[in-house]
Design an enzyme around this catalytic site. Sequence first.
Site, mmCIF file in Angstrom:
data_model
loop_
_atom_site.group_PDB
_atom_site.id
_atom_site.type_symbol
_atom_site.label_atom_id
_atom_site.label_comp_id
_atom_site.label_asym_id
_atom_site.label_seq_id
_atom_site.Cartn_x
_atom_site.Cartn_y
_atom_site.Cartn_z
ATOM 1 N N TYR A 93 -7.446 16.355 -29.513
ATOM 2 C CA TYR A 93 -7.141 14.878 -28.969
ATOM 3 C C TYR A 93 -6.868 13.874 -29.935
ATOM 4 O O TYR A 93 -5.930 13.090 -29.318
ATOM 5 C CB TYR A 93 -8.382 14.990 -27.836
ATOM 6 N N ASN B 18 -0.784 12.514 -15.928
ATOM 7 C CA ASN B 18 -0.552 12.478 -17.435
ATOM 8 C C ASN B 18 -1.817 11.713 -17.803
ATOM 9 O O ASN B 18 -2.381 10.780 -17.358
ATOM 10 C CB ASN B 18 0.606 11.859 -17.799
ATOM 11 N N HIS C 156 -5.982 13.258 -13.963
ATOM 12 C CA HIS C 156 -6.641 13.931 -15.123
ATOM 13 C C HIS C 156 -7.115 13.192 -16.175
ATOM 14 O O HIS C 156 -7.282 13.516 -17.223
ATOM 15 C CB HIS C 156 -5.561 15.103 -15.370
ATOM 16 N N ASN D 11 13.229 17.618 -12.168
ATOM 17 C CA ASN D 11 12.851 18.500 -13.244
ATOM 18 C C ASN D 11 14.195 19.494 -13.662
ATOM 19 O O ASN D 11 15.040 19.687 -12.664
ATOM 20 C CB ASN D 11 11.922 19.581 -12.584
ATOM 21 N N PRO D 12 14.233 19.570 -14.669
ATOM 22 C CA PRO D 12 15.503 20.218 -15.324
ATOM 23 C C PRO D 12 15.251 21.858 -15.022
ATOM 24 O O PRO D 12 16.462 22.591 -14.920
ATOM 25 C CB PRO D 12 15.296 20.290 -16.888
ATOM 26 N N ALA E 113 13.936 13.240 -16.629
ATOM 27 C CA ALA E 113 13.883 12.371 -15.956
ATOM 28 C C ALA E 113 14.447 11.036 -16.536
ATOM 29 O O ALA E 113 14.660 10.027 -15.800
ATOM 30 C CB ALA E 113 12.210 12.025 -15.990
HETATM 31 C C1 BJW Z 1 10.740 17.504 -17.697
HETATM 32 C C2 BJW Z 1 11.383 17.157 -18.891
HETATM 33 C C3 BJW Z 1 12.042 15.982 -18.620
HETATM 34 C C4 BJW Z 1 10.221 18.794 -19.361
HETATM 35 N N1 BJW Z 1 12.349 15.430 -17.529
HETATM 36 N N2 BJW Z 1 11.053 17.082 -16.529
HETATM 37 C C5 BJW Z 1 -5.790 26.998 -6.793
HETATM 38 C C6 BJW Z 1 -5.133 28.120 -7.136
HETATM 39 C C7 BJW Z 1 -5.202 28.424 -8.439
HETATM 40 C C8 BJW Z 1 -6.031 27.883 -9.456
HETATM 41 C C9 BJW Z 1 -6.777 26.831 -8.991
HETATM 42 C C10 BJW Z 1 -6.718 26.349 -7.625
HETATM 43 N N3 BJW Z 1 -7.554 25.195 -7.581
HETATM 44 C C11 BJW Z 1 -8.121 25.259 -8.884
HETATM 45 C C12 BJW Z 1 -7.699 26.089 -9.855
HETATM 46 C C13 BJW Z 1 -8.149 26.369 -11.148
HETATM 47 C C14 BJW Z 1 -7.484 25.290 -11.953
HETATM 48 C C15 BJW Z 1 -6.000 25.484 -11.909
HETATM 49 O O1 BJW Z 1 -5.323 25.002 -11.217
HETATM 50 N N4 BJW Z 1 -5.464 26.576 -12.689
HETATM 51 C C16 BJW Z 1 -4.165 27.103 -12.799
HETATM 52 C C17 BJW Z 1 -3.734 27.146 -14.234
HETATM 53 C C18 BJW Z 1 -3.875 28.158 -12.110
HETATM 54 N N5 BJW Z 1 -7.634 23.868 -11.748
HETATM 55 C C19 BJW Z 1 -8.875 23.180 -12.191
HETATM 56 O O2 BJW Z 1 -9.666 23.835 -12.907
HETATM 57 C C20 BJW Z 1 -8.941 21.935 -11.736
HETATM 58 N N6 BJW Z 1 -10.391 21.911 -11.298
HETATM 59 C C21 BJW Z 1 -10.774 22.389 -10.371
HETATM 60 O O3 BJW Z 1 -9.948 23.004 -9.434
HETATM 61 O O4 BJW Z 1 -12.047 21.983 -10.069
HETATM 62 C C22 BJW Z 1 -12.716 22.874 -8.858
HETATM 63 C C23 BJW Z 1 -14.319 22.267 -8.897
HETATM 64 C C24 BJW Z 1 -14.880 22.138 -7.616
HETATM 65 C C25 BJW Z 1 -16.084 21.788 -7.494
HETATM 66 C C26 BJW Z 1 -16.974 21.694 -8.694
HETATM 67 C C27 BJW Z 1 -16.230 21.829 -10.005
HETATM 68 C C28 BJW Z 1 -14.997 22.178 -10.131
HETATM 69 C C29 BJW Z 1 -9.017 21.095 -12.714
HETATM 70 C C30 BJW Z 1 -7.457 20.951 -13.508
HETATM 71 C C31 BJW Z 1 -7.452 20.100 -14.747
HETATM 72 C C32 BJW Z 1 -6.225 19.970 -15.543
HETATM 73 N N7 BJW Z 1 -6.264 19.225 -16.704
HETATM 74 C C33 BJW Z 1 -5.146 19.433 -17.724
HETATM 75 C C34 BJW Z 1 -5.571 18.913 -19.063
HETATM 76 C C35 BJW Z 1 -5.795 17.538 -19.036
HETATM 77 C C36 BJW Z 1 -6.294 17.038 -20.512
HETATM 78 C C37 BJW Z 1 -5.215 17.350 -21.355
HETATM 79 O O5 BJW Z 1 -3.853 16.714 -21.196
HETATM 80 O O6 BJW Z 1 -5.430 18.025 -22.405
HETATM 81 O O7 BJW Z 1 -4.132 18.497 -17.110
HETATM 82 S S1 BJW Z 1 -4.327 20.902 -17.598
HETATM 83 C C38 BJW Z 1 -2.714 20.283 -17.838
HETATM 84 O O8 BJW Z 1 -2.070 20.743 -16.782
HETATM 85 C C39 BJW Z 1 -2.911 18.699 -17.720
HETATM 86 C C40 BJW Z 1 -1.583 18.342 -16.891
HETATM 87 O O9 BJW Z 1 -1.778 17.336 -16.178
HETATM 88 C C41 BJW Z 1 -1.599 19.544 -15.908
HETATM 89 C C42 BJW Z 1 -0.311 19.585 -15.087
HETATM 90 O O10 BJW Z 1 0.678 19.955 -16.154
HETATM 91 P P1 BJW Z 1 2.091 19.402 -16.055
HETATM 92 O O11 BJW Z 1 1.840 17.759 -16.058
HETATM 93 O O12 BJW Z 1 2.615 19.880 -14.824
HETATM 94 O O13 BJW Z 1 2.854 19.879 -17.252
HETATM 95 P P2 BJW Z 1 3.405 21.243 -17.645
HETATM 96 O O14 BJW Z 1 3.406 21.188 -19.242
HETATM 97 O O15 BJW Z 1 2.782 22.318 -16.868
HETATM 98 O O16 BJW Z 1 5.053 21.024 -16.982
HETATM 99 C C43 BJW Z 1 5.834 20.185 -17.631
HETATM 100 C C44 BJW Z 1 7.038 19.947 -16.562
HETATM 101 O O17 BJW Z 1 8.102 18.838 -17.085
HETATM 102 C C45 BJW Z 1 7.933 21.508 -16.508
HETATM 103 O O18 BJW Z 1 7.979 21.909 -15.314
HETATM 104 C C46 BJW Z 1 9.287 21.035 -17.361
HETATM 105 O O19 BJW Z 1 10.184 21.732 -16.776
HETATM 106 C C47 BJW Z 1 9.093 19.667 -17.179
HETATM 107 N N8 BJW Z 1 10.175 18.798 -17.904
HETATM 108 N N9 BJW Z 1 10.804 18.019 -19.757
HETATM 109 C C48 BJW Z 1 11.522 15.891 -16.339
HETATM 110 N N10 BJW Z 1 12.526 15.434 -19.657
#
Ligand code: BJW
Length: 252
Positions: A68, A103, A120, A220-221, A238
Amino acid sequence: MNDLLAEAGRLLAAARRPVVFTGAGMSAESGVPTFRDAQTGLWQRYDPEQLATPAAFHADPALVWGWYEGRRHGVRRARPNPGHLAVAAIQARLRKTVVITQNVDDLHERGGVGAPVRLHGSLFAPRCSACGHPAPVPGDAPEPPAGPLPPPACARCAAPVRPGVVWFGEELPAQALAAAVEAASRCDLLLTVGTSALVHPAAEIPLVATRLGAPVVQVNPVPTPLDTVCAVNLRGPAGEVLPSLVRAAWPG
Ligand code: BJW
Ligand code: ZN
């Protein structure tokens, strides 16, 4: 693309209470790697989904804190891109625009957006891992850490300080999630930008809007699981698509 831009521009120009929902792709053109991009340096060997967990921090706080610190170092050197500026322009034009971001960088604020809803957390809000006491943001170092870096100790209870972000398995901040659901329920257009829509519950925010009848426009691309619910899919970066969308909505 021109027809799609024109259609999305019409939807934006007609909106009064839009939501802009953003993910890591929003900051990609600022040089901030997306979450699922390849990691650099020492962290190449690790899967980010494995580092962004309470278990990883518990097992190796220095490894996770160093990761981090390196990311904070990169974000401090990044600048908002034309996409961030276009989102701010939408909010300046339509004052009821709500920006919801997944983000953890601060590029929306630096691009001119007022008070985005942060689902987040933030790289700039460390807190104690035991008592939750807010901790100072470490000063900027000339170089990113070359490897693991032990976290500072909490000033109140001496436990390790942790990043103020939401890890897998952790609850999202209740107030932010409620504000996001409320805005998505009331909006008349949702613009989703640069998210893979893989992480829940954040990925459900566009679905709330569409279920209640608001059109969703995606930038999204590449395709995502949201494609099928979107009124318009704008395939492209974007930083290029959003300024074109603003020009299409309000020519001249
Ligand atoms: C472009 C581009 C350009 C490129 N222009 N676009 C239901 C179903 C399945 C699983 C779950 C569910 N509910 C919960 C879960 C579990 C889990 C989860 O979702 N897991 C999945 C992986 C399956 N969720 C959790 O654990 C959450 N908590 C929770 O549910 O708690 C329940 C609970 C209840 C009661 C008590 C206790 C708990 C928490 C989720 C937290 C996510 N945190 C992170 C890390 C943050 C810190 C860090 O950054 O290190 O957040 S994970 C990571 O993913 C980060 C992001 O915000 C998040 C989303 O990612 P994002 O932003 O979409 O990025 P990418 O990299 O995935 O995608 C980028 C996109 O950009 C791509 O599509 C590219 O094509 C595009 N792109 N260049 C436009 N120029
Ligand atoms: Zn403490």
